[in-house]
Design a protein around this motif. Structure first.
Motif, short mmCIF file in Angstrom:
data_model
loop_
_atom_site.label_atom_id
_atom_site.label_comp_id
_atom_site.label_asym_id
_atom_site.label_seq_id
_atom_site.Cartn_x
_atom_site.Cartn_y
_atom_site.Cartn_z
N SER A 48 49.02 -11.76 2.09
CA SER A 48 48.43 -11.95 3.37
C SER A 48 47.29 -10.88 3.43
N ASP A 49 46.30 -11.07 4.33
CA ASP A 49 45.10 -10.28 4.37
C ASP A 49 45.23 -9.02 5.52
N VAL A 50 46.85 -9.07 6.06
CA VAL A 50 47.03 -8.09 7.15
C VAL A 50 47.68 -6.97 6.34
N ILE A 51 47.02 -5.41 6.57
CA ILE A 51 47.47 -4.46 6.02
C ILE A 51 48.40 -3.48 6.82
N VAL A 52 49.32 -3.17 6.65
CA VAL A 52 50.29 -2.37 7.52
C VAL A 52 49.82 -0.67 7.29
N LEU A 53 49.32 -0.24 8.28
CA LEU A 53 48.67 1.19 8.15
C LEU A 53 49.74 2.21 8.37
N GLN A 54 50.36 1.76 9.49
CA GLN A 54 51.56 3.02 9.94
C GLN A 54 52.75 2.02 10.54
N LYS A 55 53.80 2.72 10.50
CA LYS A 55 55.23 2.13 10.95
C LYS A 55 56.07 3.12 11.29
N LYS A 56 56.71 2.98 12.48
CA LYS A 56 57.81 3.96 13.03
C LYS A 56 58.82 3.22 13.90
N TRP A 57 59.83 3.76 14.17
CA TRP A 57 60.71 3.25 15.33
C TRP A 57 61.48 4.44 15.78
N ARG A 58 61.83 3.94 17.04
CA ARG A 58 62.49 5.42 17.79
C ARG A 58 63.67 4.67 18.84
N GLU A 59 64.57 5.37 19.01
CA GLU A 59 65.70 5.22 20.34
C GLU A 59 64.82 5.70 21.53
N GLU A 60 65.26 5.08 22.38
CA GLU A 60 64.55 5.27 24.06
C GLU A 60 65.70 5.16 24.99
N TYR A 61 66.01 6.27 25.77
CA TYR A 61 67.32 6.11 26.57
C TYR A 61 66.66 5.90 27.97
N ARG A 62 66.98 5.06 28.83
CA ARG A 62 66.59 4.59 30.00
C ARG A 62 67.54 4.78 31.07
N ASN A 63 67.37 5.48 32.02
CA ASN A 63 68.40 5.65 33.38
C ASN A 63 68.11 4.27 34.25
N ALA A 64 69.06 3.21 34.65
CA ALA A 64 68.72 2.13 35.07
C ALA A 64 68.51 2.59 36.62
N ALA A 65 69.04 3.52 37.16
CA ALA A 65 69.06 4.11 38.46
C ALA A 65 67.51 4.65 38.64
N LEU A 66 66.88 5.38 37.78
CA LEU A 66 65.36 5.77 37.90
C LEU A 66 64.65 4.70 37.82
N ASP A 67 64.86 3.64 37.04
CA ASP A 67 64.10 2.64 36.94
C ASP A 67 63.91 1.61 37.97
N GLU A 68 64.73 1.73 39.05
CA GLU A 68 64.79 0.68 39.95
C GLU A 68 63.69 1.09 41.11
N ASP A 69 63.04 0.13 41.67
CA ASP A 69 62.29 0.15 42.83
C ASP A 69 62.85 1.04 44.10
N GLN A 70 62.32 2.14 44.12
CA GLN A 70 63.12 3.05 45.30
C GLN A 70 62.67 2.50 46.72
N PHE A 71 61.58 1.67 46.70
CA PHE A 71 61.41 1.39 48.27
C PHE A 71 62.35 0.20 48.66
N ALA A 72 62.60 -0.81 47.49
CA ALA A 72 63.46 -1.75 47.45
C ALA A 72 64.76 -1.24 47.95
N ILE A 73 65.39 -0.29 47.14
CA ILE A 73 66.55 0.28 47.25
C ILE A 73 66.76 0.79 48.59
N GLN A 74 65.69 1.61 49.36
CA GLN A 74 65.89 2.17 50.62
C GLN A 74 65.99 0.86 51.68
#
Length: 218
Positions: A48-74
């Motif tokens: 293919s004519d696509v070149i991979v210049l960089q690659k990486k992966w990571r784990e990302e931890y998420r707190n479901a409570a903090l991700d919620e809409d605080q206005f909707a919770i209220q």
């Protein structure tokens, strides 16, 4: 082809016409053969004519409570309080009348699970080394055991991304599943290169002109 000297002018003209038709027919065959050859699709095994210049992966931890809409919770909490107070008022009246009371509702917010979720983020920087603009990429992030070269994990993504000729673009995708089925957190991120052989494989490319490239089937 030799001409018969005994031919009259009319026969000679007709003979010349036949020769011209035969020559045109041969030229037409040559042209169509060359055109058909040019129309044969490119080899699917070509790189293919696509070149991979960089690659990486990571784990990302998420707190479901903090991700919620605080206005909707209220708002939900206020609604639960109004419902609870309404039931309590009705129970007081029923107690005075000697009628059975109603149990107050369970608060939904109190019973909602609060946990930590994990997302696996894959980030790859691509370069379009071809002449045509790219509109979409199908690619796979592949993990192999460095000791045996045995594949231990593969994640496939379809990215709608516009990459002009000669341009680069960083694509970020995520998955809820770990790359190899089970990942030790200590092995993730910057140390992953020491634990696995990592490779990004391009499976197909969709171009802006409607054409498509596909990798050869295994």
């Amino acid at each position: 082809m030799r001409l018969n000297k005994n031919l009259n002018p009319s026969q000679l003209l007709q003979h010349q016409r036949h020769r011209i038709k035969a020559l045109c027919f041969v030229l037409a065959l040559f042209f169509f053969a060359s055109f058909a050859k040019a129309q044969v699709p490119s080899d699917r095994s070509a790189k293919s004519d696509v070149i991979v210049l960089q690659k990486k992966w990571r784990e990302e931890y998420r707190n479901a409570a903090l991700d919620e809409d605080q206005f909707a919770i209220q708002k939900e909490r206020e609604q639960e309080d109004r419902t609870r107070r309404g039931v309590e008022t009705q129970n007081e009246i029923k107690n005075q009348q000697g009628m059975p009371t109603k149990a107050p509702p369970d608060p939904k917010l109190a019973n909602r699970p609060r946990g930590i979720s994990v997302a696996y983020i894959y980030e790859v920087k691509f370069k379009n080394a071809g002449a045509k603009e790219i509109r979409a990429l199908t690619w796979e992030y592949v993990f192999s055991d460095p000791a045996t070269n045995r594949e231990v994990g593969r994640r496939r993504f379809v990215s709608k991304v516009s990459i002009g000729s000669g341009k680069t673009k960083t694509v970020v995708e995520n998955s809820s599943s770990p790359p190899t089925g089970s990942i030790d957190a200590a092995k993730a991120g910057k140390k992953s290169q020491e634990q696995y052989l990592e490779q990004v494989m391009i499976q197909s490319i969709a171009y802006a002109d409607g054409s498509e490239w596909k990798a050869a089937s295994n």
